[in-house]
Scaffold this motif. Sequence first.
Motif, PDB file in Angstrom:
ATOM      1  N   UNK A   1       0.913  -1.264   0.169  1.00 28.57           N
ATOM      2  CA  UNK A   1      -0.113   0.009   0.082  1.00 28.57           C
ATOM      3  C   UNK A   1       0.805   1.178   0.054  1.00 28.57           C
ATOM      4  N   UNK A   2       1.054   1.917  -1.221  1.00 30.22           N
ATOM      5  CA  UNK A   2       1.982   3.164  -1.248  1.00 30.22           C
ATOM      6  C   UNK A   2       1.344   4.313  -1.942  1.00 30.22           C
ATOM      7  N   UNK A   3       2.229   5.000  -2.125  1.00 28.28           N
ATOM      8  CA  UNK A   3       1.506   6.496  -2.829  1.00 28.28           C
ATOM      9  C   UNK A   3       0.939   6.356  -4.000  1.00 28.28           C
ATOM     10  N   UNK A   4       1.467   5.419  -5.042  1.00 31.41           N
ATOM     11  CA  UNK A   4       0.962   5.480  -6.472  1.00 31.41           C
ATOM     12  C   UNK A   4      -0.671   4.737  -6.279  1.00 31.41           C
ATOM     13  N   UNK A   5      -0.847   3.811  -5.127  1.00 29.48           N
ATOM     14  CA  UNK A   5      -2.033   3.193  -5.042  1.00 29.48           C
ATOM     15  C   UNK A   5      -2.996   4.247  -4.737  1.00 29.48           C
ATOM     16  N   UNK A   6      -2.733   5.109  -3.783  1.00 28.04           N
ATOM     17  CA  UNK A   6      -3.820   5.949  -3.123  1.00 28.04           C
ATOM     18  C   UNK A   6      -3.754   6.950  -4.081  1.00 28.04           C
ATOM     19  N   UNK A   7      -3.062   7.672  -4.914  1.00 28.53           N
ATOM     20  CA  UNK A   7      -3.234   8.395  -5.936  1.00 28.53           C
ATOM     21  C   UNK A   7      -4.026   7.971  -7.019  1.00 28.53           C
ATOM     22  N   UNK A   8      -3.817   6.754  -7.239  1.00 25.35           N
ATOM     23  CA  UNK A   8      -4.765   6.086  -8.183  1.00 25.35           C
ATOM     24  C   UNK A   8      -6.284   5.897  -7.766  1.00 25.35           C
ATOM     25  N   UNK A   9      -6.457   5.798  -6.556  1.00 23.60           N
ATOM     26  CA  UNK A   9      -8.031   5.811  -5.765  1.00 23.60           C
ATOM     27  C   UNK A   9      -8.465   7.024  -6.206  1.00 23.60           C
ATOM     28  N   UNK A  10      -7.736   8.181  -5.845  1.00 22.35           N
ATOM     29  CA  UNK A  10      -8.323   9.558  -5.971  1.00 22.35           C
ATOM     30  C   UNK A  10      -8.633   9.773  -7.270  1.00 22.35           C
ATOM     31  N   UNK A  11      -7.700   9.420  -8.459  1.00 20.79           N
ATOM     32  CA  UNK A  11      -8.015   9.786  -9.639  1.00 20.79           C
ATOM     33  C   UNK A  11      -9.315   9.118 -10.309  1.00 20.79           C
ATOM     34  N   UNK A  12      -9.155   7.617  -9.878  1.00 21.27           N
ATOM     35  CA  UNK A  12     -10.498   6.862 -10.098  1.00 21.27           C
ATOM     36  C   UNK A  12     -11.895   7.604  -9.612  1.00 21.27           C
ATOM     37  N   UNK A  13     -11.897   8.072  -8.577  1.00 19.64           N
ATOM     38  CA  UNK A  13     -13.162   8.676  -7.995  1.00 19.64           C
ATOM     39  C   UNK A  13     -13.238  10.149  -8.315  1.00 19.64           C
ATOM     40  N   UNK A  14     -12.442  10.860  -8.605  1.00 15.59           N
ATOM     41  CA  UNK A  14     -12.497  12.027  -9.291  1.00 15.59           C
ATOM     42  C   UNK A  14     -13.041  12.194 -10.600  1.00 15.59           C
ATOM     43  N   UNK A  15     -12.758  11.110 -11.488  1.00 16.89           N
ATOM     44  CA  UNK A  15     -13.359  10.998 -12.585  1.00 16.89           C
ATOM     45  C   UNK A  15     -14.782  10.545 -12.566  1.00 16.89           C
ATOM     46  N   UNK A  16     -15.317   9.852 -11.573  1.00 17.13           N
ATOM     47  CA  UNK A  16     -16.529   9.383 -11.480  1.00 17.13           C
ATOM     48  C   UNK A  16     -17.575  10.505 -10.768  1.00 17.13           C
ATOM     49  N   UNK A  17     -17.111  11.287  -9.874  1.00 17.02           N
ATOM     50  CA  UNK A  17     -17.699  12.149  -9.279  1.00 17.02           C
ATOM     51  C   UNK A  17     -17.699  13.589  -9.743  1.00 17.02           C
ATOM     52  N   UNK A  18     -19.040  14.620  -9.403  1.00 15.81           N
ATOM     53  CA  UNK A  18     -18.596  15.802 -10.136  1.00 15.81           C
ATOM     54  C   UNK A  18     -17.471  16.494  -9.677  1.00 15.81           C
ATOM     55  N   UNK A  19     -16.688  17.166 -10.660  1.00 17.05           N
ATOM     56  CA  UNK A  19     -15.425  17.894 -10.596  1.00 17.05           C
ATOM     57  C   UNK A  19     -15.809  19.153 -10.816  1.00 17.05           C
ATOM     58  N   UNK A  20     -14.901  20.103  -9.583  1.00 15.66           N
ATOM     59  CA  UNK A  20     -15.346  21.658  -9.647  1.00 15.66           C
ATOM     60  C   UNK A  20     -14.605  22.283 -10.927  1.00 15.66           C
ATOM     61  N   UNK A  21     -13.504  21.640 -11.364  1.00 14.18           N
ATOM     62  CA  UNK A  21     -12.913  22.194 -12.597  1.00 14.18           C
ATOM     63  C   UNK A  21     -13.185  21.568 -13.884  1.00 14.18           C
ATOM     64  N   UNK A  22     -12.820  22.237 -14.875  1.00 14.27           N
ATOM     65  CA  UNK A  22     -13.311  21.552 -16.379  1.00 14.27           C
ATOM     66  C   UNK A  22     -12.020  20.905 -16.865  1.00 14.27           C
ATOM     67  N   UNK A  23     -12.042  19.833 -17.550  1.00 16.33           N
ATOM     68  CA  UNK A  23     -10.973  19.119 -18.262  1.00 16.33           C
ATOM     69  C   UNK A  23      -9.779  20.281 -18.822  1.00 16.33           C
ATOM     70  N   UNK A  24     -10.280  21.168 -19.395  1.00 17.78           N
ATOM     71  CA  UNK A  24      -9.244  22.129 -20.044  1.00 17.78           C
ATOM     72  C   UNK A  24      -8.569  22.954 -18.787  1.00 17.78           C
ATOM     73  N   UNK A  25      -9.094  23.086 -17.754  1.00 15.87           N
ATOM     74  CA  UNK A  25      -8.489  23.745 -16.566  1.00 15.87           C
ATOM     75  C   UNK A  25      -7.552  22.813 -16.081  1.00 15.87           C
TER      76      UNK A  25
END
Length: 537
Positions: free
Chosen positions: A214-238
Amino acid sequence: MSQAHSVAHILRERVTLTVESIDRLYLNVYVPKLQRVLGVVGFFREQRGASFASSALMGPLTTAFVKALERFAQTEGVPLLTFKPGQRKDEVAQAHLATFQGEEGVLFIGKAQEKATVWRTERRHDATTGQPYAWLVKSTALVNQYYLYAVDRDFGPFFLKFCSYFPYNAKLCLNGHEYLKRQLHKEGIACEALDNGLLSCADPKRMQDICDALDAPCIDALLRKWLARLPHPFTPQEREAGFRYDISILQAEFALTQVLDRPVNGRILFEEVIRENLDLGRPSQVQLIFGPRVPKTTQRHYRFRTRVITQGVVPALYVDYKHARIKQYHKEGRALRTETTINDTRDFTIGKRLHNLPAVRAVGFAANRRLLDVQQLSHDCLIGEDAFAQVTRPQVVKGQRVAALPFADPRVQALLSVVVLYCLLPRGFANKDLRAHLAPLLGIDPSQFCAGRMTYDLRRLRLHGLIERIPHTQRYRPTPAGLRTALFFTRVYARLLRPGLAHLAPLAPPGSDGLRPYFDKLEGALDRYIADAQRAA
């Protein structure tokens, strides 16, 4: 049936499973560029096309983000709740988790008003012209926070909390033991849960390998996965322009769980541990666990202490060090849990960014192990008669004559008590380190304590086998036999001999508590026996 009372024996012979794992991680999720005023100005000018930056521009962004969260809840059929004041959020999450049937998904979204860091517009005046102008400043405000409680197929339950106000900082909370249980289940390895830990596992080696993975890349991947599924306050261009979320460590818990074969062994062990280690919170003692020396300037700004807090009938031992804390308790009546919580990585000169997790975990797990080492040494420091004689009598070692270390000599007692301070520091100690601690115990000004005098004592300790030189350095460390001897000498002298003699001294009041009444009776019986013998003669 007799029970073993030695801490070392119980930990060596009675532990059925040992788990060393990250426990709770509380992480700050933020956009680095939006934590500085020039970054905020650049965002509104370059990304939003505004001629100037103002907090008035943030309102529409907040409204759009909140509506996106509400639409997500409606579309996905996720309950949108408002937490009541004083309501425990974890209890609400457990109730929803109990009825959740899927492999992963959002349990519910909870809303609560909490204080957060925000940007505000402040009116300032030009120093030359006196003309007013608007400027962005950091401030705090009571705003809505949205808790998204979810279940991940790899990590189990977690939550992501978004601030509804610009710059939309978030918090990610996950549990390493839940990650472990999910991974064991995926691999088909049988295990039995102990609250958020493990009571048993069919493959302990694989279990520990999963914990270590259980390391930093695993945790970062978890965040990126759910940021892609949930509403995001910033646009893809931003986000492409560099306004991406990053992660830093707010709080990290590192746990060592030792499952015991019988609950009674754990209770005995823990009672002995508490009794013997109430002084660990002193700066001179706590540095044995965390490594760095605690200077006097630091001691004035932080609280160093040991506390025993009893919840019901279960006591817990707490040791505080700066912003860090070690908690030790008897978990669920089955295991000894030693848990180091680090609230500020800078206490150990480590950065907060998530890529520093390996260095932080090394500190946390080392602190757990060192605490147990100190406790085993402090409780099991008996030495044999031959070892006692070897130290207290002059010796000839490889043709070199070495003076004795008399048990009752105040200088020897002071010397050994200082050696104990350095028992678990990996870098050991040097001549000057020992002088700085020894001089006050002998009533000498440290500046008047010469290095040659200390060298004489170091030679005695080394030739008697109590310390050894660290290779290729001028530093020393206690040997295992030296630690045991130093603890035995200092504890017997401080806890038995000195207080016992104080009770027997002629100045002690007759009938006082302790040994004096019994020795008075013994002395009277001897006097009567001698008198009777003289009359018979």
